[in-house]
Scaffold this active site. Structure first.
Site, PDB file in Angstrom:
ATOM      1  N   PRO A  62       0.818  -1.217   0.000  1.00  0.00           N
ATOM      2  CA  PRO A  62       0.000   0.000   0.000  1.00  0.00           C
ATOM      3  C   PRO A  62       0.848   1.262   0.000  1.00  0.00           C
ATOM      4  CG  PRO A  62       0.080  -0.947   2.190  1.00  0.00           C
ATOM      5  CD  PRO A  62       0.819  -1.892   1.291  1.00  0.00           C
ATOM      6  N   LYS A 699      19.944  11.438  -7.075  1.00  0.00           N
ATOM      7  CA  LYS A 699      18.614  11.162  -6.556  1.00  0.00           C
ATOM      8  C   LYS A 699      17.660  12.279  -6.998  1.00  0.00           C
ATOM      9  CE  LYS A 699      16.894   9.317  -2.241  1.00  0.00           C
ATOM     10  NZ  LYS A 699      17.183   8.999  -0.866  1.00  0.00           N
TER      11      LYS A 699
END
Length: 1148
Positions: A62, A699
């Site tokens: 989830p 990143k």
RNA sequence: GGGCUUGUAGCUCAGGUGGUUAGAGCGCUACACUGAUAAUGUAGAGGUCCGUGGUUCGAGUCCACGCAGGCCCA
């Protein structure tokens, strides 16, 4: 003289069966297919049509919807989607329930930020009820965006009935799991080392500690203590070196007050230690000490190495530089298990302690390379002690409860007699208190506990070094006082008790990549500590445990039903006060009305009564949110309260996938809960995915502005190219350097080529009225080229099937891409074009050869559409629906391999053909021989009959591809070939080993006669080495008198001599080419017929055009070629030095 | 500091079980082709296979120690 050509007609398409496209927009394709899916409920059908089939279970990890989705979510979800779609094609029923992770600290922090409050304000400025309500709203804030992305990227997951971790049925299931663990004795209350502020009397979170200004430089007393080793078998080697003299292990600390709590010393496994013979600087007694080799320089003056020991003993005033001698060396691993005498024996441990253990946190940056370990006052210490079965030093308090040697006010307990009830940090005393303490100490100046411990140890010959030490130390942001690392109460799951089971079950899981399972996850399991469940927060699943204040009685609730009966029992017990009764009644009413909220503060207002009549109140902790998500196999179905059948069918999961950062997160919690509760894995296959970085390998972050917006990307490039790029560019578990230029490349190269191929097919299929339904494939009419591409297709199916089945989507995508671009488009279609535009359609229908071509190409395209559909679901379906009347590619069954079509011999032949063509092209290029100029022959020297046969099969292809009249073979009969011999190292290696160099030399210097002998007799003796035919490779490289080229063992020669006839044919081809250009420039339609007028005058052109008139007419769709004496508005065409005037008109 | 992982052409990546001449695509340069043409073909330039040792007749590949990037954990 008009020259009439054969007239024929191309049937105009009656209707367009295959839609043709120009400038295809892949984002639009996705939109259209998405609408179609929604309208026709294709996702639902892909599940319902598989009812009754074996199921394939996927668990959705989830996401938390309190943040917006990023491009990495497209990647992660593409992986999930691919295998679910593939398994559906394979006939499985694949249910996939969506879910939302809704609890936890990030949500709380976000709400605090929005409301401008801190944790302290909760329950004061804002009620817990209001606060949690706010969390509940915030957490689903971006679900709209998430659902949007899910649809647009083509991720199929059930968003209609997702599980939501804050909903009552979900929490009830989580409680049920906790209860099952409780009943197994796996849930207990213990302690963990956390930052604690005695001044404020509260624990601090790591994020409170990271506030600016919390770390301050302070001057502390640092102390290197001498721990006296006990002589036994383990330590014998040290005592042998010291000749029986006492050996001391040195360990350094900046918190001497923790020394009474020492219960172990931690060494580094790979660190090198030395035994040093020297003197204690305070007592001047001779000592043998152990410390890390690299740190000797910090404790000793190098000038005194091997100094004069006797002089030192004799000296009245001891010199600064103490003589020392290194007398032995060992690794940390050798020290493991060595026991020592307790340093400050105020309190004894319950079980054996005081030995050297190994820990990965030990460094040689400072100290001695040996860490003093007090499990009650250091997180590392606690962990490493627990892993090694070392007890903490504890005493019992008034309630009989175990407590550490320092109380919650930061003072020593009474058992530490010399320092009883003194605060361990000077900073905890006010100036007044300090003054009183000074008087009590009877000194000029107050000395802290640390300082007096140092003095005490110096006099006891237990301190080797004492210094003031400057270092940063954390302070409480509210009181400005130093923080202690202190054991605080926590609830734990005793995962260490099931460690072996967790490890054993993990070995049955298929990890992608394997190293994550064995390495990262495996090591994590090996070094497992108990799972700390407690969180002191508000928005999360409350711990369902009610307890008496002294902890003597407790109850764990595992269902609403149980809670109801306990509530009733409590209410009727008469033990509760009025407020408690009210709280219970309200909650009971809510349960019965179905509106109970199991969150704080409501559950906190519930009071239960034990069997003995004691009032129990809820332990205020929430549980770690990771338990929520790890519970999803059960809780998503409200198991065991509902859906027992569904649960059984869908447990455990066949497949899950998340980022590799989830290894110790979701992967672990799923695994741990399942192992403990069901003795089963939670998932059989897991793909852990890498990170999505920016194109430079950094990143992505919103702050740096290098984050890629997934919605923009999907809109601009389309979901399919985006997904295809991500999957084929890097393996899922490698980090992906995401570059938008890469999507463009994939779009042009792969999707562009495939769409072109489809358009090519559609164009002619429509003209001919080809219908795949009625014009079925007749194998008798297949050409070698057809058989070849079908064989390649069969291999592709095999390869892709296996790649998907083993969770290798990158291999699948790359294989499909190679097939489409290299084999289908650049070879099959290119070489087959002529067959498609061959206008000789009979009245009865399309001629058999053309029909075979259509069928072959159609079969390839349709199959590719299916094979690619898991990765590119929109485009795959789009292509499929353009080709077929069937509803959707996602409702089809995975195409089986037709073994009759697998033809490795033909593939080998074609490989030769391709290599020969490539060589001919290369010669033509070097010698400027245009491909349009036909040449008489290409010569291929072949030494093996088999190779000749292989080439013969594909001779026609070679001839037309490189425009030569003949392919001829040369064997060695004529003796014109000059042969070369090369050693075959792979064969020679095992045979000759060390003599390889000599053998290779001998072979390379073989003469023609040697070679002849070897070929004739099968073996030869060279420099005493017996060489066989299989030990060498014989190849030809040169043919005097020809234009040659060779590449990896294959050589060809091109006959470049031009006969007048060949020249005329070449000119005719040039003519055709120029006319075609004129047609195109003039904008004629493909089916337009033309008439050509040519100006007389050039004999060469006239001869050529006369001779190849019908060929020319056929090629350019001309009805006539007319020779004129003069020409208006003519175009000039030129070749070499000559020009020709022509005029092309459409025949009306 | 520890565990895992990556390092091959300017860029993105292939390179079972060791075999002597390390490949592809993109980009670049040149030429060719032009009823698939916002394509295509051919050729060329471009490499200390991160480094250092070791094993071996032979190492991009196996081993050890490093270096650099990444993730997770301390």
């Amino acid at each position: 003289m008009p020259q009439f050509c054969l007239a024929y007609t191309i049937k105009s398409p009656l209707y367009v069966k295959f839609k043709e496209y120009k400038n295809l927009d892949y984002a639009q394709v996705a939109d259209e297919i998405l609408n179609f899916w929604n309208q026709e409920q294709i996702f639902e059908k892909s599940i319902s049509t598989r009812a009754g089939h074996p199921s394939f279970t996927f668990y959705e990890g989830p996401p938390s919807a309190n943040g917006t989705p990023g491009i990495h979510h497209v990647m992660a979800r593409a992986i999930k989607d691919i295998f679910c779609r593939y398994q559906t094609l394979k006939g499985k029923q694949v249910k996939r329930k969506g879910g939302w992770d809704t609890h936890g600290l990030p949500v709380e922090l976000q709400v605090e930020k929005e409301l401008g409050i801190t944790k302290e304000d909760i329950g004061k400025k804002i009620s817990v009820e209001e606060y949690n309500q706010k969390c509940r709203e915030t957490v689903m804030k971006f679900t709209g965006q998430w659902n949007d992305l899910t649809e647009k990227m083509g991720y199929w997951v059930d968003l209609e009935n997702p599980y939501v971790t804050y909903q009552t049925p979900y929490i009830e299931s989580v409680w049920n799991l906790l209860k099952r663990l409780y009943d197994k004795g796996l849930l207990y209350k213990g302690y963990t080392i956390q930052p604690y502020s005695p001044a404020a009397g509260t624990g601090l979170s790591s994020h409170e500690l990271n506030q600016p200004g919390c770390y301050r430089d302070v001057k502390d007393t640092s102390l290197t203590a001498q721990f006296k080793a006990i002589q036994n078998q383990k330590s014998q080697f040290l005592f042998e070196l010291s000749q029986g003299n006492p050996v001391y292990l040195l360990a350094w600390t900046t918190t001497p007050w923790t020394l009474p709590s020492n219960s172990a010393l931690t060494a580094g496994k790979g660190i090198t230690y030395v035994l040093v013979n020297t003197f204690n600087p305070y007592t001047f007694l001779p000592v043998h000490v152990v410390l890390a080799k690299d740190l000797v320089k910090n404790y000793f003056n190098a000038t005194a190495e091997n100094g004069d020991f006797e002089a030192y003993v004799a000296a009245e005033k001891k010199p600064q530089a103490i003589p020392y001698q290194i007398i032995g060396e060992c690794k940390g691993a050798d020290l493991e298990g060595i026991e020592y005498e307790q340093l400050m024996p105020y309190v004894q441990p319950a079980t054996p302690a005081f030995r050297v253990i190994l820990g990965d946190f030990v460094t040689t940056e400072d100290g001695t390379g040996m860490v003093h370990t007090a499990p009650t006052f250091g997180a590392d210490d606690f962990r490493v002690a627990q892993q090694n079965g070392i007890p903490a030093i504890m005493v019992l308090d008034a309630n009989g409860k175990e407590v550490p040697l320092v109380n919650r006010q930061g003072q020593f307990v009474e058992e530490v007699s010399d320092y009883a009830l003194e605060p361990v940090k000077e900073a905890y005393l006010t100036e007044e208190e300090k003054e009183q303490a000074r008087i009590k100490q009877g000194r000029d100046k107050y000395l802290s506990v640390d300082e007096r411990i140092a003095i005490q140890l110096k006099t006891e010959n237990k301190a080797f070094n004492v210094q003031k030490f400057d270092h940063p130390y954390p302070h409480c942001w509210r009181t400005d006082k130093p923080v202690l690392y202190y054991p605080l109460d926590s609830w734990f799951i005793k995962t260490t008790a099931v460690k072996d089971k967790l490890i054993a079950l993990n070995q049955t899981i298929q990890w992608k990549p394997e190293s994550t399972g064995t390495g990262r996850f495996g090591n994590w399991l090996e070094n497992l500590v108990d799972w700390n469940l407690s969180r002191s927060r508000y928005w999360g699943t409350p711990l369902p445990i009610w307890r008496t204040e002294d902890g003597s009685e407790e109850i764990c609730i595992g269902s609403l039903e149980q809670l109801t009966s306990e509530l009733e029992k409590a209410l009727s017990s008469g033990k509760l006060n009025a407020d408690q009764v009210k709280g219970n009644q309200d909650f009971l009413a809510a349960i019965q009305a179905g509106t109970a909220d199991l969150h704080r503060p409501f559950v906190d207002q519930v009071y239960l009564v034990s069997a003995s009549g004691a009032v129990l109140s809820r332990e205020l902790d929430l549980i770690d949110v990771w338990f929520d998500s790890g519970a999803m196999p059960f809780a998503q179905w409200h198991y065991p309260f509902e859906n027992q059948e569904v649960f059984k069918e869908s447990y455990p999961a066949d497949f899950i996938s998340e980022g590799v950062d989830q290894t110790r997160g979701w992967f672990f919690t799923l695994h741990a809960i399942s192992s403990m509760v069901e003795d089963s894995v939670a998932f059989k296959n897991v793909v852990s995915t890498g990170l999505v970085l920016d194109k430079n390998g950094n990143k992505m972050s919103k702050r740096l502005g290098n984050a890629i917006d997934p919605f923009d990307t999907l809109k601009k490039y389309g979901a399919d190219p985006t997904r295809w790029y991500m999957i084929t560019n890097a393996q899922p578990w490698d980090n992906l350097k995401f570059d938008l230029a890469g999507i463009t490349e994939v779009r042009n190269k792969f999707f562009g080529t495939l769409t072109n191929t489809y358009n090519f097919f559609a164009l002619y299929a429509n003209l001919d009225g080809f219908d795949p339904e009625t014009n079925t494939l007749d194998e008798a009419n297949l050409t070698e080229l057809d058989r070849w591409v079908l064989s390649k297709l069969m291999h592709l199916i095999q390869e892709v099937d296996e790649a998907y089945a083993t969770y290798e989507p990158t291999k699948a995508g790359r294989a499909i891409q190679d097939f489409v671009c290299d084999h289908l488009s650049n070879w099959y279609v290119r070489l087959s074009r002529r067959r498609f535009w061959n206008p000789e359609s009979t009245e009865k229908g399309i001629n058999p050869d053309k029909q075979a071509a259509y069928q072959t190409l159609y079969t390839c395209l349709e199959t590719v559409a299916q094979l690619m559909s898991p990765i590119a679901p929109f485009y795959g379906d789009w292509l499929f629906k353009n080709l077929s009347n069937k509803e959707s590619v996602h409702l089809t069954d995975f195409v089986p391999v037709n073994p009759a079509w697998v033809n490795p011999e033909l593939e080998a032949s074609m490989d030769l053909a391709q290599r020969i063509c490539s060589l001919v092209h290369s010669i033509r290029k070097v010698h400027k021989l245009k491909v349009r100029q036909p040449l008489a022959q290409v010569l291929v020297p072949v030494l093996q009959e088999q190779v000749r046969d292989q080439i013969r099969r594909v001779e026609d292809l070679i001839k037309s591809e490189v425009n030569v009249k003949q392919v001829n073979y040369l064997d060695d009969a004529a003796g014109v070939l000059s042969k070369k011999v090369k050693p075959n190292f792979k064969a020679l290696g095992p045979k000759f080993g060390k003599d390889m160099k000599l053998v290779a030399e001998a072979i390379s210097s073989m003469t023609a006669e040697n070679l002849h002998v070897l070929e004739a007799q099968g073996s030869i003796l060279l420099s005493n080495f017996s060489i066989e035919l299989a030990d060498v490779e014989i190849l030809t490289e040169d043919m005097p008198g020809y234009l040659t080229a060779s590449e990896s063992g294959l050589t060809i020669a091109l006959d470049s001599q031009l006969s007048p006839s060949l020249v005329r044919e070449g000119m005719a081809r040039e003519f055709v080419n120029r006319i075609q250009n004129l047609r195109k420039e003039s904008g004629f339609d493909v089916v337009d017929k033309i008439n050509i007028d040519v100006l007389k005058g050039d004999v060469a052109w006239e001869e050529s055009i006369q001779e190849f008139g019908s060929y020319i007419c056929q090629e350019v769709q001309a009805l006539s070629i007319n020779w004129k004496d003069s020409l208006d508005q003519a175009s000039e065409i030129s070749m070499d030095d000559t020009t020709l005037s022509v005029k092309v008109t459409v025949h009306k």
